[in-house]
Scaffold this motif. Structure first.
Motif, PDB file in Angstrom:
ATOM      1  N   PRO A  50      13.975   4.605   1.891  1.00  0.00           N
ATOM      2  CA  PRO A  50      14.260   5.631   2.884  1.00  0.00           C
ATOM      3  C   PRO A  50      15.726   6.000   2.898  1.00  0.00           C
ATOM      4  O   PRO A  50      16.579   5.177   2.591  1.00  0.00           O
ATOM      5  N   LYS A  51      16.010   7.229   3.304  1.00  0.00           N
ATOM      6  CA  LYS A  51      17.391   7.691   3.317  1.00  0.00           C
ATOM      7  C   LYS A  51      18.218   7.067   4.422  1.00  0.00           C
ATOM      8  O   LYS A  51      19.407   7.030   4.352  1.00  0.00           O
ATOM      9  N   ARG A  52      17.559   6.585   5.490  1.00  0.00           N
ATOM     10  CA  ARG A  52      18.290   5.908   6.562  1.00  0.00           C
ATOM     11  C   ARG A  52      17.327   5.031   7.332  1.00  0.00           C
ATOM     12  O   ARG A  52      16.168   5.356   7.509  1.00  0.00           O
ATOM     13  N   GLY A  53      17.836   3.945   7.774  1.00  0.00           N
ATOM     14  CA  GLY A  53      17.015   3.042   8.566  1.00  0.00           C
ATOM     15  C   GLY A  53      15.830   2.503   7.792  1.00  0.00           C
ATOM     16  O   GLY A  53      15.727   2.643   6.584  1.00  0.00           O
ATOM     17  N   LYS A  54      14.933   1.888   8.530  1.00  0.00           N
ATOM     18  CA  LYS A  54      13.718   1.366   7.925  1.00  0.00           C
ATOM     19  C   LYS A  54      12.590   2.329   8.200  1.00  0.00           C
ATOM     20  O   LYS A  54      12.452   2.836   9.304  1.00  0.00           O
ATOM     21  N   LYS A  55      11.792   2.580   7.206  1.00  0.00           N
ATOM     22  CA  LYS A  55      10.683   3.490   7.362  1.00  0.00           C
ATOM     23  C   LYS A  55       9.450   2.721   7.799  1.00  0.00           C
ATOM     24  O   LYS A  55       9.138   1.691   7.238  1.00  0.00           O
ATOM     25  N   LYS A  56       8.788   3.199   8.819  1.00  0.00           N
ATOM     26  CA  LYS A  56       7.551   2.588   9.269  1.00  0.00           C
ATOM     27  C   LYS A  56       6.426   3.132   8.395  1.00  0.00           C
ATOM     28  O   LYS A  56       6.118   4.318   8.442  1.00  0.00           O
ATOM     29  N   ARG A  57       5.848   2.277   7.583  1.00  0.00           N
ATOM     30  CA  ARG A  57       4.818   2.707   6.657  1.00  0.00           C
ATOM     31  C   ARG A  57       3.465   2.178   7.073  1.00  0.00           C
ATOM     32  O   ARG A  57       3.302   1.010   7.332  1.00  0.00           O
ATOM     33  N   GLN A 163      13.306  10.659  -1.248  1.00  0.00           N
ATOM     34  CA  GLN A 163      12.629   9.396  -1.002  1.00  0.00           C
ATOM     35  C   GLN A 163      11.141   9.547  -1.265  1.00  0.00           C
ATOM     36  O   GLN A 163      10.653  10.646  -1.481  1.00  0.00           O
ATOM     37  N   ASP A 164      10.464   8.427  -1.268  1.00  0.00           N
ATOM     38  CA  ASP A 164       9.018   8.404  -1.461  1.00  0.00           C
ATOM     39  C   ASP A 164       8.353   8.235  -0.106  1.00  0.00           C
ATOM     40  O   ASP A 164       8.781   7.405   0.701  1.00  0.00           O
ATOM     41  N   ILE A 165       7.314   9.019   0.135  1.00  0.00           N
ATOM     42  CA  ILE A 165       6.608   8.976   1.412  1.00  0.00           C
ATOM     43  C   ILE A 165       5.106   9.038   1.172  1.00  0.00           C
ATOM     44  O   ILE A 165       4.650   9.402   0.087  1.00  0.00           O
ATOM     45  N   TYR A 166       4.363   8.682   2.184  1.00  0.00           N
ATOM     46  CA  TYR A 166       2.929   8.947   2.186  1.00  0.00           C
ATOM     47  C   TYR A 166       2.757  10.287   2.885  1.00  0.00           C
ATOM     48  O   TYR A 166       3.224  10.487   4.005  1.00  0.00           O
ATOM     49  N   LEU A 167       2.120  11.219   2.225  1.00  0.00           N
ATOM     50  CA  LEU A 167       1.901  12.544   2.790  1.00  0.00           C
ATOM     51  C   LEU A 167       0.420  12.693   3.098  1.00  0.00           C
ATOM     52  O   LEU A 167      -0.388  12.919   2.204  1.00  0.00           O
ATOM     53  N   PRO A 168       0.050  12.523   4.364  1.00  0.00           N
ATOM     54  CA  PRO A 168      -1.361  12.596   4.730  1.00  0.00           C
ATOM     55  C   PRO A 168      -1.919  13.998   4.564  1.00  0.00           C
ATOM     56  O   PRO A 168      -1.193  14.974   4.669  1.00  0.00           O
ATOM     57  N   VAL A 169      -3.203  14.054   4.349  1.00  0.00           N
ATOM     58  CA  VAL A 169      -3.877  15.338   4.197  1.00  0.00           C
ATOM     59  C   VAL A 169      -4.041  16.023   5.550  1.00  0.00           C
ATOM     60  O   VAL A 169      -4.157  17.224   5.619  1.00  0.00           O
ATOM     61  N   ASP A 170      -4.023  15.259   6.639  1.00  0.00           N
ATOM     62  CA  ASP A 170      -4.272  15.827   7.960  1.00  0.00           C
ATOM     63  C   ASP A 170      -3.010  16.364   8.627  1.00  0.00           C
ATOM     64  O   ASP A 170      -2.977  16.609   9.816  1.00  0.00           O
ATOM     65  N   ASN A 171      -1.959  16.584   7.846  1.00  0.00           N
ATOM     66  CA  ASN A 171      -0.722  17.212   8.317  1.00  0.00           C
ATOM     67  C   ASN A 171       0.044  16.373   9.332  1.00  0.00           C
ATOM     68  O   ASN A 171       0.806  16.897  10.120  1.00  0.00           O
ATOM     69  N   CYS A 172      -0.155  15.054   9.308  1.00  0.00           N
ATOM     70  CA  CYS A 172       0.630  14.175  10.168  1.00  0.00           C
ATOM     71  C   CYS A 172       2.039  14.044   9.605  1.00  0.00           C
ATOM     72  O   CYS A 172       2.304  14.413   8.473  1.00  0.00           O
ATOM     73  N   VAL A 173       2.894  13.475  10.381  1.00  0.00           N
ATOM     74  CA  VAL A 173       4.296  13.315   9.979  1.00  0.00           C
ATOM     75  C   VAL A 173       4.504  11.963   9.327  1.00  0.00           C
ATOM     76  O   VAL A 173       3.964  10.961   9.781  1.00  0.00           O
ATOM     77  N   GLU A 174       5.271  11.906   8.267  1.00  0.00           N
ATOM     78  CA  GLU A 174       5.779  10.650   7.721  1.00  0.00           C
ATOM     79  C   GLU A 174       7.207  10.567   8.231  1.00  0.00           C
ATOM     80  O   GLU A 174       8.004  11.468   8.046  1.00  0.00           O
TER      81      GLU A 174
END
Length: 178
Positions: A50-57, A163-174
């Motif tokens: 993540p670009k800053r802090g810890k990412k909640k995955r 950064q790498d993220i999980y991009l949900p299909v239901d348009n939720c926010v990562e």
């Protein structure tokens, strides 16, 4: 807008990087755990921290978020057409498809900011008619959009993986945690 010479028989390095990002996204591996740097060639997906802090995955990343720069160094941008307010510009992308060696379909990612715990709104990264670089640092996450753009990758001079993220299909926010 591009910096690739017409007689360049070796192709575009930006096109090569975006092709590599697509290949890495396609080869998500569950058996490796890497937490390092922001080099676009890092494998597997999830290797860019993540670009800053810890990412909640909640889920394993499936998208490498990146930006593109034009010949003058300014960020390439695209428009978001399904956003309710005037914050309709983004510089963040996910590669969807590559064809004809250096053409790509990119999904425009909606930058968001957290307004209260768990509530997000589209981040306005513009000032007047231009991208405001100081506002980009205030982006807290990304949401998928229905907007795609087809580009000639030979027209760009730089690519930066965010950064790498999980991009949900239901348009939720990562999102990221500070």
């Amino acid at each position: 807008m591009g910096c690739n010479k017409k007689d360049n028989k070796y192709g575009s390095c930006v096109a090569e990087v975006v092709r590599a990002i697509r290949d890495i996204q396609d080869q998500i591996r569950e058996d490796e755990d890497c937490n390092c740097g922001s080099n676009c060639f890092l494998e597997p997906i999830g290797a860019i921290s993540p670009k800053r802090g810890k990412k909640k995955r909640v889920r394993r990343p499936n998208t490498r978020v990146f930006t593109l720069s034009t010949a003058d160094g300014s960020p390439f941008h695209a428009f978001l057409t399904n956003v309710d307010d005037c914050s309709c510009t983004s510089i963040f992308f996910r590669v969807e498809e590559i064809f004809d060696n250096s053409c790509a379909t990119l999904r425009v990612l909606e930058p968001v900011t957290e307004t209260s715990p768990g509530c997000y709104e589209t981040a306005d990264i513009t000032e007047g008619c231009c991208i405001d670089l100081s506002k980009i640092c205030k982006v807290d996450g990304f949401r998928s959009s229905e907007n795609c753009i087809t580009v000639d990758l030979d027209c760009f001079c730089a690519v930066q993986c965010i950064q790498d993220i999980y991009l949900p299909v239901d348009n939720c926010v990562e999102y990221f945690e500070d």
